[in-house]
Design a protein around this motif. Sequence first.
Motif, PDB file in Angstrom:
ATOM      1  N   ASP A  24       0.838  -1.215   0.000  1.00  0.00           N
ATOM      2  CA  ASP A  24       0.000   0.000   0.000  1.00  0.00           C
ATOM      3  C   ASP A  24       0.863   1.252   0.000  1.00  0.00           C
ATOM      4  O   ASP A  24       0.586   2.222  -0.684  1.00  0.00           O
ATOM      5  CB  ASP A  24      -0.920   0.027   1.234  1.00  0.00           C
ATOM      6  N   VAL A  27       2.513   1.766  -3.357  1.00  0.00           N
ATOM      7  CA  VAL A  27       1.507   2.251  -4.311  1.00  0.00           C
ATOM      8  C   VAL A  27       1.285   3.756  -4.141  1.00  0.00           C
ATOM      9  O   VAL A  27       1.156   4.488  -5.121  1.00  0.00           O
ATOM     10  CB  VAL A  27       0.180   1.463  -4.138  1.00  0.00           C
ATOM     11  N   ASP A  31       1.633   6.439  -6.999  1.00  0.00           N
ATOM     12  CA  ASP A  31       0.533   7.327  -7.385  1.00  0.00           C
ATOM     13  C   ASP A  31       0.957   8.792  -7.384  1.00  0.00           C
ATOM     14  O   ASP A  31       0.383   9.607  -8.094  1.00  0.00           O
ATOM     15  CB  ASP A  31      -0.681   7.127  -6.465  1.00  0.00           C
ATOM     16  N   HIS A  86       1.043  -6.692  -7.539  1.00  0.00           N
ATOM     17  CA  HIS A  86       0.226  -7.113  -8.695  1.00  0.00           C
ATOM     18  C   HIS A  86      -1.258  -7.050  -8.341  1.00  0.00           C
ATOM     19  O   HIS A  86      -2.082  -6.591  -9.117  1.00  0.00           O
ATOM     20  CB  HIS A  86       0.581  -8.545  -9.122  1.00  0.00           C
ATOM     21  N   LYS A  87      -1.564  -7.542  -7.137  1.00  0.00           N
ATOM     22  CA  LYS A  87      -2.953  -7.543  -6.690  1.00  0.00           C
ATOM     23  C   LYS A  87      -3.537  -6.126  -6.693  1.00  0.00           C
ATOM     24  O   LYS A  87      -4.730  -5.940  -6.905  1.00  0.00           O
ATOM     25  CB  LYS A  87      -3.016  -8.130  -5.269  1.00  0.00           C
ATOM     26  N   ARG A  88      -2.676  -5.149  -6.494  1.00  0.00           N
ATOM     27  CA  ARG A  88      -3.128  -3.745  -6.499  1.00  0.00           C
ATOM     28  C   ARG A  88      -3.053  -3.108  -7.881  1.00  0.00           C
ATOM     29  O   ARG A  88      -3.117  -1.880  -8.020  1.00  0.00           O
ATOM     30  CB  ARG A  88      -2.277  -2.951  -5.489  1.00  0.00           C
ATOM     31  N   GLY A  89      -2.840  -3.959  -8.879  1.00  0.00           N
ATOM     32  CA  GLY A  89      -2.872  -3.455 -10.251  1.00  0.00           C
ATOM     33  C   GLY A  89      -1.582  -2.777 -10.696  1.00  0.00           C
ATOM     34  O   GLY A  89      -1.568  -2.026 -11.671  1.00  0.00           O
ATOM     35  N   HIS A  90      -0.478  -3.041  -9.971  1.00  0.00           N
ATOM     36  CA  HIS A  90       0.792  -2.409 -10.340  1.00  0.00           C
ATOM     37  C   HIS A  90       1.758  -3.422 -10.918  1.00  0.00           C
ATOM     38  O   HIS A  90       1.775  -4.582 -10.522  1.00  0.00           O
ATOM     39  CB  HIS A  90       1.416  -1.726  -9.121  1.00  0.00           C
ATOM     40  N   LYS A  91       2.560  -2.942 -11.875  1.00  0.00           N
ATOM     41  CA  LYS A  91       3.622  -3.799 -12.404  1.00  0.00           C
ATOM     42  C   LYS A  91       4.748  -3.847 -11.386  1.00  0.00           C
ATOM     43  O   LYS A  91       5.137  -2.822 -10.839  1.00  0.00           O
ATOM     44  CB  LYS A  91       4.174  -3.218 -13.697  1.00  0.00           C
ATOM     45  N   SER A 129       7.465  -0.148 -14.061  1.00  0.00           N
ATOM     46  CA  SER A 129       7.383  -1.213 -13.071  1.00  0.00           C
ATOM     47  C   SER A 129       8.046  -0.796 -11.758  1.00  0.00           C
ATOM     48  O   SER A 129       9.001  -0.021 -11.760  1.00  0.00           O
ATOM     49  CB  SER A 129       8.100  -2.434 -13.656  1.00  0.00           C
TER      50      SER A 129
END
Length: 410
Positions: A24, A27, A31, A86-91, A129
């Motif tokens: 988190d 991320v 962001d 990955h689960k959070r939509g990130h490479k 990434s």
Amino acid sequence: MALIVQKYGGTSVGSVERIEAVADRVVRFRDEGHDVVVVVSAMSGETNRLIGLAKSIVDQPDPRELDALVATGEQVSMALLCMALHKRGHKARSYNGSQVRILTDDSHTKARIREIDDSRIRADLAQGSVVVVAGFQGVDENGNTTTLGRGGSDTTGVALAAALKAEECQIYTDVDGVYTTDPRVVERAKRLDRITFEEMLEMASQGSKVLQIRSVEFAGKYNVPLRVLSSFQEGPGTLISYEEDNQMEAPLISGIAFNRDEAKLTVRGVPDTPGVAYRILGPVSDANIEVDVIVQNVSADGTTDITFTVHRNDRKKAEAILQDVAKGMGAREVIGDDRIAKVSIVGVGMRSHAGIASTMFKALSEVNINIQMITTSEIKISVIIDEKFLELAVRTLHTAFGLDKTDDNA
Ligand code: ASP
Ligand code: MG
């Protein structure tokens, strides 16, 4: 938009929940538009568990195989963190030391980094990434896995930040920064907003065990700003960097360091002739015993006393050496004392200010603490005192130099 290296220690990746919390946080930085390279430690307790397994088979495991074993701890963390990203939509892509090519020498279990190939990392960052690198490990010229010594992930973080010319290397841990002294001793100890590399080295070598010392040296050498902060709570942490030109606002003293690890040895009635210091301390250093504070008095009757401190673990060995030496030179006696402590005030501010030492001595005298030895450097004054006054001394000096947390700066 900057390139940031974040290193997460064992407690920060200590469970799957903690790893998700790290994801988190990463991320959030993504962001905000930053490039992020993450260095992870093994999950807390894992390195010890692995070493325990090895030792349950043999007392002294082969160093090459021990490295192969303990390097797995960090690889677990790196892969799990990528999955959480990955689960959070990130490479995100993970690499171990050899995949990056963190080239080290071949001193297994205490290898030194020689060179880092940053090409894979840069290529991945360019693709948007997050790159996650296993801390603590590298590879030697022959492809053998090596490790950097306990706590070595800090060094991996700093070395990567240096190689990538990152804006900052953030070290996430379970404390929210570097403190003016150990908060367990002084309740009113406060978090420092910033501290210089030099001060941090003095604080760390004296027992503030927030960072692996080697990583601080490395950061200073390559001028990588280091920030120590908590992964469990929000806050700015402590920035460790070079001194700013404008030191007007800087405190005189940044912190009070202390340790109980030393013992004092005195050779009494030494003939006051050239060469005695060498004849006494030479054999001690030949035995690989590190000497810290040394004091020799002036002589009144043609003899003098030489006192110095060594690590407590070396006391017995040093005392035996001194007994021999003392006999050889006709000195009166050798006295050893374990019940001492060293307390130091540390601050680059003392370079440009007189009177710091007398403030220190006055404060100690007001609480009736006897100073046994004194040593100074450009940014540090240390005293050796009776161990039983250690906490009183630290608290007294903390107050005397205005370091106590008040309600305004709490
Ligand atoms: N996992 C290694 C250790 O426990 C390296 C580190 O955490 O920095 O020493
Ligand atoms: Mg660690």
